[in-house]
Design an enzyme around this catalytic site. Structure first.
Site, mmCIF file in Angstrom:
data_model
loop_
_atom_site.group_PDB
_atom_site.id
_atom_site.type_symbol
_atom_site.label_atom_id
_atom_site.label_comp_id
_atom_site.label_asym_id
_atom_site.label_seq_id
_atom_site.Cartn_x
_atom_site.Cartn_y
_atom_site.Cartn_z
ATOM 1 N N ARG A 60 -7.633 20.142 22.484
ATOM 2 C CA ARG A 60 -6.293 20.345 23.147
ATOM 3 C C ARG A 60 -5.892 18.924 23.350
ATOM 4 O O ARG A 60 -6.713 18.020 23.613
ATOM 5 C CB ARG A 60 -6.297 21.264 24.364
ATOM 6 C CG ARG A 60 -6.710 22.460 24.501
ATOM 7 C CD ARG A 60 -6.883 22.838 26.025
ATOM 8 N NE ARG A 60 -6.898 24.435 25.847
ATOM 9 C CZ ARG A 60 -8.275 24.929 25.636
ATOM 10 N NH1 ARG A 60 -9.452 24.470 25.466
ATOM 11 N NH2 ARG A 60 -8.227 26.396 25.724
ATOM 12 N N ASP A 112 0.820 -1.110 -0.029
ATOM 13 C CA ASP A 112 0.127 0.071 0.130
ATOM 14 C C ASP A 112 0.823 1.178 0.082
ATOM 15 O O ASP A 112 0.667 2.277 -0.560
ATOM 16 C CB ASP A 112 -0.848 0.029 1.194
ATOM 17 C CG ASP A 112 -2.229 -0.914 1.115
ATOM 18 O OD1 ASP A 112 -2.253 -1.176 -0.146
ATOM 19 O OD2 ASP A 112 -2.788 -1.237 2.032
#
Length: 264
Positions: free
Chosen positions: A148, A45
């Site tokens: 965050r 891949d």
């Protein structure tokens, strides 16, 4: 028909690539590295990802097919022992085109400099150069949350089986025109809060990520890692372009998922 063969670079892949090139030329196909109608990737891949980025400027004219020389892949689904069969199919059989969606990434900068645009077949990741990533997440122009944490991964449906899956994201069928946003180790306490779940955005929704403090980011586009300074915003959405795969036989997506993650 014009073709090109790309190789992972190891001895096994190089030998197979050269053999396929010789066979196809014998069938009177033209080898053309500049304007191929079909790109044959030999390796895995990752090799096909490199081929995609090499030829992304002609996605509407080029189709891809992959031969894997290692583990079965999601993009490279032909085995080395099948290359004669594949060569005959390429030379003699009209192939079916299967299209997968891509994610478009547009990075804009403070001061109005020229924006950067990328296409990703698997995913884009966003991390801060130092410390936690803090960005305002807007969806369709509306503030959704302030994130965050370690970072964010924005994946395509076909890329949902890669880094996105490792982050706990859902596996999406590549017929869906969507992108997925998955969190990397978000900070959640009494002061800071994020959704804590992957988000799937349809083609008509755009995700915008705007820095709250730090404006220097480490951004990956598939295998490519980039440092971007003075970032104003990072926009992600389903791209208008698609990658085209040449299909000579059926290989259902859920069978690939099962073979990769379930069966021994």
């Amino acid at each position: 028909m014009k073709f090109v063969v790309t190789s992972k670079g190891d001895e096994t892949s190089n030998t197979l690539a050269q053999k396929m090139r010789t066979y196809l030329v014998d069938f009177n196909l033209e080898y053309d590295e500049t304007h191929p109608d079909i790109v044959i990737s030999v390796g895995g891949d990752g090799t096909l990802l490199y081929a995609f980025h090499r030829y992304q400027h002609r996605l509407d004219k080029t189709a891809f097919v992959g031969v894997h020389t290692g583990h079965l892949g999601f993009y490279a689904d032909w085995r080395p022992k099948e290359i004669e069969k594949l060569v005959i199919a390429i030379a003699k059989t009209p192939f079916q085109i299967v299209e997968y969606p891509l994610v478009e990434v547009i990075i804009r900068y403070l001061g109005g400099g020229k924006e950067s645009r990328y296409l990703a077949l698997n995913e884009c990741t966003i991390k801060s150069v130092e410390g936690s990533l803090v960005v305002d997440v807007e969806i369709k122009g509306q503030l959704f949350e302030t994130f965050r944490g370690d970072g964010l991964c924005i994946s395509t449906p076909s890329g949902s089986t890669a880094y996105n899956k490792a982050l706990g994201g859902a596996i999406l069928h590549p017929s869906l025109q969507a992108i997925q946003v998955a969190e990397m180790a978000s900070i959640n306490n009494r002061v800071f809060r994020t959704i804590g779940s992957p988000l799937v955005l349809p083609a008509h929704h755009t995700g915008m990520f705007k820095p709250v403090n730090d404006v220097d980011f480490q951004i990956t586009i598939d295998h490519l890692t980039l440092l971007h300074k003075e970032v104003k915003s990072i926009q992600c959405r389903v791209a208008q372009e698609k990658i085209r795969f040449a299909r000579f036989r059926t290989f259902p997506f859920w069978q690939r998922v099962r073979d990769s993650f379930v069966t021994e």
